[in-house]
Scaffold this motif. Sequence first.
Motif, short mmCIF file in Angstrom:
data_model
loop_
_atom_site.label_atom_id
_atom_site.label_comp_id
_atom_site.label_asym_id
_atom_site.label_seq_id
_atom_site.Cartn_x
_atom_site.Cartn_y
_atom_site.Cartn_z
N GLU A 128 10.61 -13.63 16.66
CA GLU A 128 10.19 -14.53 17.38
C GLU A 128 11.01 -15.85 16.88
O GLU A 128 11.44 -16.92 17.43
CB GLU A 128 8.69 -14.87 17.25
CG GLU A 128 8.19 -16.19 17.82
CD GLU A 128 6.57 -16.36 17.42
OE1 GLU A 128 6.35 -17.44 17.81
OE2 GLU A 128 6.04 -15.28 16.86
N ASP A 129 10.90 -15.84 15.51
CA ASP A 129 11.67 -17.04 14.82
C ASP A 129 12.72 -16.34 13.78
O ASP A 129 13.13 -17.34 13.12
CB ASP A 129 10.72 -18.09 14.12
CG ASP A 129 9.68 -17.35 13.26
OD1 ASP A 129 9.94 -16.11 13.23
OD2 ASP A 129 8.87 -17.99 12.71
N ASP A 130 13.10 -15.37 13.68
CA ASP A 130 14.06 -14.63 12.97
C ASP A 130 13.79 -14.96 11.39
O ASP A 130 14.65 -15.34 10.49
CB ASP A 130 15.51 -15.43 13.13
CG ASP A 130 16.16 -15.05 14.63
OD1 ASP A 130 15.47 -14.05 14.94
OD2 ASP A 130 16.80 -15.93 15.19
N THR A 131 12.39 -14.96 11.11
CA THR A 131 11.91 -14.81 9.78
C THR A 131 11.57 -13.65 9.15
O THR A 131 11.59 -12.53 10.03
CB THR A 131 10.67 -15.75 9.62
OG1 THR A 131 9.61 -15.29 10.64
CG2 THR A 131 10.97 -17.15 10.03
N MET A 132 11.58 -13.30 7.99
CA MET A 132 11.61 -12.04 7.35
C MET A 132 10.47 -12.39 6.07
O MET A 132 10.48 -13.45 5.54
CB MET A 132 12.81 -11.42 6.73
CG MET A 132 13.81 -11.37 7.71
SD MET A 132 15.35 -10.95 6.99
CE MET A 132 15.03 -9.42 6.44
N CYS A 133 9.77 -11.31 5.61
CA CYS A 133 9.04 -11.12 4.51
C CYS A 133 9.17 -9.84 3.88
O CYS A 133 9.42 -8.64 4.70
CB CYS A 133 7.69 -11.79 4.86
SG CYS A 133 6.70 -10.28 5.83
N VAL A 134 8.91 -9.75 2.55
CA VAL A 134 9.20 -8.47 1.88
C VAL A 134 7.60 -8.13 1.12
O VAL A 134 7.17 -9.14 0.33
CB VAL A 134 10.28 -8.66 0.95
CG1 VAL A 134 10.32 -7.25 0.11
CG2 VAL A 134 11.49 -8.93 1.46
N ILE A 135 7.01 -7.01 1.43
CA ILE A 135 5.89 -6.75 0.98
C ILE A 135 6.05 -5.30 0.17
O ILE A 135 6.55 -4.43 0.73
CB ILE A 135 4.60 -6.80 1.95
CG1 ILE A 135 4.55 -8.05 2.69
CG2 ILE A 135 3.41 -6.14 1.32
CD1 ILE A 135 3.73 -8.07 3.66
N GLU A 136 5.33 -5.30 -1.07
CA GLU A 136 5.39 -4.20 -1.94
C GLU A 136 3.94 -3.52 -1.89
O GLU A 136 3.00 -4.18 -2.11
CB GLU A 136 5.79 -4.42 -3.29
CG GLU A 136 5.76 -3.17 -4.22
CD GLU A 136 6.09 -3.34 -5.61
OE1 GLU A 136 6.30 -2.42 -6.30
OE2 GLU A 136 6.18 -4.66 -5.85
N PRO A 137 3.70 -2.26 -1.30
CA PRO A 137 2.49 -1.65 -1.02
C PRO A 137 2.03 -1.46 -2.49
O PRO A 137 2.62 -1.33 -3.44
CB PRO A 137 2.72 -0.26 -0.71
CG PRO A 137 4.20 -0.35 0.09
CD PRO A 137 4.89 -1.29 -0.68
N THR A 138 0.71 -1.60 -2.71
CA THR A 138 -0.01 -1.68 -3.82
C THR A 138 -0.37 -0.09 -4.07
O THR A 138 -1.04 0.44 -3.43
CB THR A 138 -1.47 -2.35 -3.73
OG1 THR A 138 -1.16 -3.69 -3.29
CG2 THR A 138 -2.41 -2.47 -5.11
N VAL A 139 -0.39 0.09 -5.46
CA VAL A 139 -0.29 1.51 -6.07
C VAL A 139 -1.52 1.47 -7.09
O VAL A 139 -1.56 0.35 -7.83
CB VAL A 139 0.77 1.79 -6.70
CG1 VAL A 139 0.46 3.18 -7.31
CG2 VAL A 139 1.95 1.82 -5.60
N GLU A 140 -2.37 1.97 -6.98
CA GLU A 140 -3.83 2.07 -7.69
C GLU A 140 -3.40 2.45 -9.05
O GLU A 140 -2.63 3.31 -9.48
CB GLU A 140 -4.89 2.92 -7.19
CG GLU A 140 -6.27 2.66 -7.88
CD GLU A 140 -7.34 3.45 -7.24
OE1 GLU A 140 -8.49 3.28 -7.69
OE2 GLU A 140 -7.18 4.26 -6.09
N ASN A 141 -4.00 1.70 -10.33
CA ASN A 141 -3.57 1.84 -11.63
C ASN A 141 -2.52 1.92 -12.08
O ASN A 141 -1.91 2.45 -12.74
CB ASN A 141 -4.27 3.05 -11.97
CG ASN A 141 -5.96 3.26 -11.73
OD1 ASN A 141 -6.42 2.09 -11.94
ND2 ASN A 141 -6.52 4.32 -11.23
#
Length: 561
Positions: A128-141
Amino acid sequence: MSWNWKSHGLPFLPGYSFQDVTKTAFHRPQTLGYKNGYALPRRPTIGIGQSPLLSAQLRLQELNQLPLQEHEASYDAYDISQCEDFIPAYVVLDKKVLRFYAYFTEDVLYSPEEHYRVRSVVIYYFLEDDTMCVIEPTVENSGIPQGKRIKRQRLPKNEFGEYYTWTDLNVAMDMEVYGVKYHIVDCDAFTKEFLASEGIILNVPEPMPSDPYITDRTKPVPSFTTPSEYDRVKQFLTMDRKVLRFSGLWDDSESLFGDTRPVTIHYYLVDDTVEVREVHEPNSGRDPFPILMRRQRLPKKSKAHISNFPTCVLEVSKDEVEEYYSPQDFQLGQKISMLGRHFLLCDCDDFTKQYYQRHYPDMELRPVEPTRQEPQPADKKKLQVPPYNGFGTLEDSLQNCLSLVPTPPKKNVIKQLENHNKILRYRAKLESPIEADEDRTFVLSYYLANDMISIYEKSSRNSGFIGGKFLEKMRIPKPDSSTESPQFYSPTDFAIGATVEVFGHRFVLTDADRYVLTYLESIQSQVPTETLDSLRRRFGLGTDTTEKHGEDAVVEPSSLN
């Protein structure tokens, strides 16, 4: 006239140019304008008597050199159905996101077990607006702060001010953002379909590399001893957040004012710790302290030399404990002693029952009805009232002994309402060895509402005594009664000729009102016969007469005034 340096042939050099003193407009002319929503150049307007600027003259010359072509309008027929509705790009690409799977490596310093870590991330590209985000999946413990690494924004591509677009992204390539190099290994199905529709050829996907530390942990630890079957790590991974819950009663009847209280016992399977919480009941009068015993490992059996261990100062360590409590020690219907407190296990929840049926099928789980013992009342000691000190009345002084905040003594309100303004009056003489006291006359008034007595002395001319109030209204005890249990004067004690002792003064009753006889005859069963006979003789009535003076009898005017 304005000065024009060009018309005089002077060079445009410092010192050869002069300011036009007749100029009044110093604004910068606008050369752009909007027409039908489009920006078009326009010729600046020049007023009469004003010379245009040099830049304006140059633009005018350029505009005059442009070829002027007139376009003829065509009115050919066309098909309206061929015109499609215009849809903006932000509407077409709304909620369409490209998703790429990537990873980056992180160096680990000063660790003998690992040198770097492999951390996987997910890169989202919003069309839509050429934006990006980086997310790291949460690993338990994992012990690492994870989640959103880069919030949604336009990511810079280089130092020249360019930004990443979807044409720059592909599989099996590196993308460096803010000093971190992300390697893209794969993407989802929608991303593949979108890039293929735009003519971009995707590279071959790569597998996500495994973290070397996690790979080493899966390998068995080399040892020359037989490994123990009990694995703490396995217990932590399999028994985390699994708790056995029991409901029971705490028997505290041996302590002062103690009784049985409902409690909840939690046994944490992850580390074999026990926690006891007290169930707070409304209107119980106890402070709501929920935790009776904090979460800890409870020793079941200690070693022999623990008897001399200073447990009040130091905590018991593993070296002093031989055995700790385990789940098989908690059985319904039996008492268990933990840190000197006795608990009766009554019931448990469904998860606890399933756990025991799976691991301890031989144990019987029969709930027990909790029976709470009422606390035995303590032996109340008899209140010892201190001796009367003479300050105030006896009833007021007694209230200071019964409570810290004394309250006024209770009054018989019904008696006060029934006997309001009812007074028994007697005439009295003062019994004294002094001759001057023989002629003194007193009026003794008895108030039936509160059993108080007041004495009034009648004034006599040339007697040398001032008449008036001799004794304020109060209750007068008999001389032969004790201070702890006093006996006060009542109308039954006031017979004609009787002696009344008031604080060392002796008064002899010589006369009474007719109302006194009427009142005493109404309560004849409570009055001694001698008192009634003395009053009847005073009023000239026989002692054996049966005449009754009721409420309708006419009371003679008092002769005591």
